[in-house]
Design a protein around this motif. Structure first.
Motif, PDB file in Angstrom:
ATOM      1  N   ASN A 126       0.852  -1.191   0.000  1.00 63.06           N
ATOM      2  CA  ASN A 126       0.000   0.000   0.000  1.00 63.06           C
ATOM      3  C   ASN A 126       0.889   1.244   0.000  1.00 63.06           C
ATOM      4  N   TYR A 127       0.813   2.046  -1.065  1.00 68.65           N
ATOM      5  CA  TYR A 127       1.672   3.222  -1.209  1.00 68.65           C
ATOM      6  C   TYR A 127       0.963   4.519  -0.834  1.00 68.65           C
ATOM      7  N   THR A 128      -0.168   4.421  -0.139  1.00 73.93           N
ATOM      8  CA  THR A 128      -0.920   5.625   0.196  1.00 73.93           C
ATOM      9  C   THR A 128      -0.094   6.599   1.034  1.00 73.93           C
ATOM     10  N   GLU A 129       0.606   6.090   2.054  1.00 75.03           N
ATOM     11  CA  GLU A 129       1.377   6.981   2.925  1.00 75.03           C
ATOM     12  C   GLU A 129       2.509   7.675   2.171  1.00 75.03           C
ATOM     13  N   LEU A 342       9.981  19.970  -6.322  1.00 73.92           N
ATOM     14  CA  LEU A 342       9.421  18.642  -6.082  1.00 73.92           C
ATOM     15  C   LEU A 342      10.495  17.594  -5.826  1.00 73.92           C
ATOM     16  N   LYS A 343      11.776  17.982  -5.941  1.00 72.04           N
ATOM     17  CA  LYS A 343      12.838  16.990  -5.794  1.00 72.04           C
ATOM     18  C   LYS A 343      12.818  16.354  -4.404  1.00 72.04           C
ATOM     19  N   SER A 344      12.813  17.177  -3.354  1.00 76.98           N
ATOM     20  CA  SER A 344      12.837  16.629  -1.992  1.00 76.98           C
ATOM     21  C   SER A 344      11.596  15.800  -1.684  1.00 76.98           C
ATOM     22  N   PRO A 345      10.365  16.299  -1.995  1.00 72.85           N
ATOM     23  CA  PRO A 345       9.190  15.451  -1.745  1.00 72.85           C
ATOM     24  C   PRO A 345       9.233  14.121  -2.479  1.00 72.85           C
ATOM     25  N   LEU A 346       9.694  14.118  -3.730  1.00 75.46           N
ATOM     26  CA  LEU A 346       9.740  12.865  -4.499  1.00 75.46           C
ATOM     27  C   LEU A 346      10.773  11.903  -3.922  1.00 75.46           C
ATOM     28  N   LEU A 347      11.934  12.431  -3.502  1.00 76.59           N
ATOM     29  CA  LEU A 347      12.943  11.563  -2.902  1.00 76.59           C
ATOM     30  C   LEU A 347      12.445  10.973  -1.588  1.00 76.59           C
ATOM     31  N   VAL A 348      11.774  11.796  -0.792  1.00 75.05           N
ATOM     32  CA  VAL A 348      11.230  11.302   0.475  1.00 75.05           C
ATOM     33  C   VAL A 348      10.163  10.247   0.209  1.00 75.05           C
ATOM     34  N   GLY A 349       9.309  10.490  -0.788  1.00 74.79           N
ATOM     35  CA  GLY A 349       8.299   9.499  -1.136  1.00 74.79           C
ATOM     36  C   GLY A 349       8.924   8.201  -1.596  1.00 74.79           C
ATOM     37  N   PHE A 350      10.008   8.290  -2.350  1.00 77.43           N
ATOM     38  CA  PHE A 350      10.716   7.089  -2.810  1.00 77.43           C
ATOM     39  C   PHE A 350      11.299   6.329  -1.620  1.00 77.43           C
ATOM     40  N   PHE A 351      11.853   7.075  -0.672  1.00 72.88           N
ATOM     41  CA  PHE A 351      12.393   6.457   0.546  1.00 72.88           C
ATOM     42  C   PHE A 351      11.299   5.680   1.274  1.00 72.88           C
ATOM     43  N   LEU A 352      10.153   6.316   1.480  1.00 68.35           N
ATOM     44  CA  LEU A 352       9.070   5.668   2.221  1.00 68.35           C
ATOM     45  C   LEU A 352       8.480   4.493   1.448  1.00 68.35           C
ATOM     46  N   ALA A 353       8.398   4.619   0.122  1.00 68.15           N
ATOM     47  CA  ALA A 353       7.890   3.504  -0.682  1.00 68.15           C
ATOM     48  C   ALA A 353       8.795   2.292  -0.540  1.00 68.15           C
ATOM     49  N   GLY A 354      10.116   2.516  -0.581  1.00 67.81           N
ATOM     50  CA  GLY A 354      11.042   1.405  -0.361  1.00 67.81           C
ATOM     51  C   GLY A 354      10.896   0.810   1.020  1.00 67.81           C
ATOM     52  N   LEU A 355      10.657   1.678   2.008  1.00 64.54           N
ATOM     53  CA  LEU A 355      10.516   1.191   3.377  1.00 64.54           C
ATOM     54  C   LEU A 355       9.276   0.320   3.544  1.00 64.54           C
ATOM     55  N   VAL A 356       8.152   0.712   2.950  1.00 61.91           N
ATOM     56  CA  VAL A 356       6.940  -0.105   3.110  1.00 61.91           C
ATOM     57  C   VAL A 356       7.052  -1.410   2.324  1.00 61.91           C
ATOM     58  N   ILE A 357       7.822  -1.401   1.237  1.00 66.48           N
ATOM     59  CA  ILE A 357       8.039  -2.658   0.507  1.00 66.48           C
ATOM     60  C   ILE A 357       8.747  -3.661   1.402  1.00 66.48           C
ATOM     61  N   HIS A 358       9.807  -3.221   2.079  1.00 69.12           N
ATOM     62  CA  HIS A 358      10.526  -4.108   2.994  1.00 69.12           C
ATOM     63  C   HIS A 358       9.698  -4.407   4.244  1.00 69.12           C
TER      64      HIS A 358
END
Length: 468
Positions: A126-129, A342-358
């Motif tokens: 779930n990538y909502t967060e 949008l660079k920082s928000p997108l990088l943070v979103g990528f970080f969190l997406a990777g975290l929820v995958i793991h």
């Protein structure tokens, strides 16, 4: 609606055999699904990588310097070193979990086939967060919102004399509490941006810089507990445990305020000489002036877009759609806007997406660990586990444990929010704070420095939640 896990992967927790001590339970779950151990091993390698990013950045700097010297000696124009750029990429904390997610997907594909790996990545997770954090961080970092928050906190600081220490105290106190209204990611973004513009540009000592960062992360983590809808770890339990805002205020809110005040007071007393010696920012010194204010109607529209995003935080189609409308509004009102980064928000979103995958593959060991603990050890266990995982995942897994008493429910949530500042992965808003404040630290934020800076605030919050 999220489709069911493909081919029974990951296995639902209730599918495992029950009974036995903790070690026997964990062994049986690895025997039932050997990929459990592999996924957790990859996850802990990713965590070790986050602690090594500082070394990668230092190595990248040295490699680039050597490459530049060779270029100059040969009479050639300086060019970026491929090796240095690769090391720099490995030193970006925001990409760590995404990189290791590639290894995880490879392991799943080898073990269960690509369709299972594809469906886990595309349907089960779930990538909502992460999406919400991208949107709310982008909205909260716009010029009208920052100007509004800065003006409000300046007014509060003016009551204390208007000096830099007063703004420091105001941001670290009121900013985190704002997280109970506009969500923790928005509160982190606003607080970090204000600290960046009005405090870190004054070049505080390394100790004070890390102490402030640690206090900010811990305060934001506990400051979102005054309501039941703003903090991710609270959101995970509010509905299944039927917790309301009055319940949160009674059991968490006043303690959170006390913990924040205690942290700020102790750090203020400890660093009082340096804080009192800081002079106000001067534009002539190259420091940033106060953010230019926008017309009231523009500010009101920005606030309305943030409210829409917060109210619809569980509906990506609505808040992402709203953000697209906002982009059009920002373009139309460009004279009153700063450039939307949008660079920082997108990088943070990528970080969190990777975290929820793991994180979605760690329930096999976290849930039985939580279930094996009594109330005080459960608080400590949740606190420690939070340092190695998103605290929202810890509280979510707690809802899957049957027969939790009310005291144990309170303990696990209190432990999860208390430990939310120890590492960048401990709380969803932390990557946003690190992305904004990282440039003020030589070679970025060192994980050990953050851990040390957050240790005292964490201890004070733990004392408040356990003893008061």
């Amino acid at each position: 609606m999220t489709p069911p896990p493909a081919a029974g992967f990951p296995p639902p927790l209730e599918s495992y055999a029950a009974g036995g001590d903790l070690v026997a339970i964990l062994r049986s779950r690895v025997a039932a699904e050997p990929l459990n151990a592999v996924a957790t091993g990859i996850f802990f390698l990713a965590i070790l990588h986050t602690f090594a990013v500082y070394r990668f950045r230092v190595a990248a700097h040295h490699v680039q310097e050597r490459h530049a010297r060779r270029e100059r000696a040969a009479g050639r124009p300086e060019t970026p070193s491929v090796r240095a750029e690769l090391l720099h990429f490995l030193g970006e904390v925001e990409v760590v979990f995404g990189l290791w997610a590639v290894a995880l997907m490879g392991a799943i594909a080898l073990s269960h086939g690509w369709p299972v790996a594809r469906d886990y990545l595309g349907h089960t997770v779930n990538y909502t967060e992460p999406l919400f954090v991208v949107v709310i961080m982008a909205l909260a970092s716009t010029q009208p919102v920052i100007a509004l928050a800065e003006d409000a906190l300046r007014r509060v600081a003016a009551l204390l004399g208007g000096r830099p220490w007063a703004l420091w105290l105001s941001v670290l106190t009121l900013g985190p509490l704002l997280g109970s209204l506009v969500t923790e990611p928005a509160a982190m973004t606003i607080s970090a941006l204000l600290l960046s513009r009005q405090f870190y540009v004054l070049r505080p000592s390394r100790r004070l810089a890390y102490a402030t960062l640690g206090a900010l992360f811990v305060n934001v983590s506990v400051g979102g507990t005054l309501t039941h809808f703003a903090a991710p770890p609270v959101l995970m339990v509010a509905r299944p445990w039927q917790w309301t805002t009055p319940f949160m205020l009674t059991h968490f809110g006043w303690r959170a305020v006390l913990a924040i005040l205690a942290t700020n007071l102790v750090y203020f007393v400890f660093f009082r000489r340096e804080l009192l010696s800081l002079r106000p920012p001067d534009v002539a010194d190259g420091l940033q002036p106060p953010t230019a204010s926008a017309p009231r109607w523009v500010v009101a529209v920005h606030v309305a877009f943030m409210a829409w995003t917060v109210v619809n935080a569980h509906y990506p189609a609505l808040f992402v759609g709203g953000f697209l409308f906002f982009l059009g509004f920002a373009k139309a009102t460009a004279p009153h806007q700063s450039a939307l980064d949008l660079k920082s928000p997108l990088l943070v979103g990528f970080f969190l997406a990777g975290l929820v995958i793991h994180g979605g593959l760690q329930g096999w060991w976290i849930a039985p660990v939580l279930a094996s603990l009594s109330q005080v050890p459960l608080f400590a266990g949740a606190l420690v586990l939070t340092a190695f995982n998103d605290n929202a995942l810890i509280t979510y897994l707690a809802t899957l444990v049957p027969d939790f008493s009310e005291g144990m429910k309170l303990a696990v949530v209190a432990g999860a929010v208390t430990g939310g500042g120890l590492t960048v992965i401990a709380n969803a808003p932390n990557p946003a704070g690190q992305a904004i404040l990282g440039p003020h630290f030589d070679d970025g934020v060192a994980p050990i420095g953050l851990l040390l800076g957050a240790a005292l605030p964490t201890a004070l919050a733990a004392a408040v939640f356990l003893l008061v």
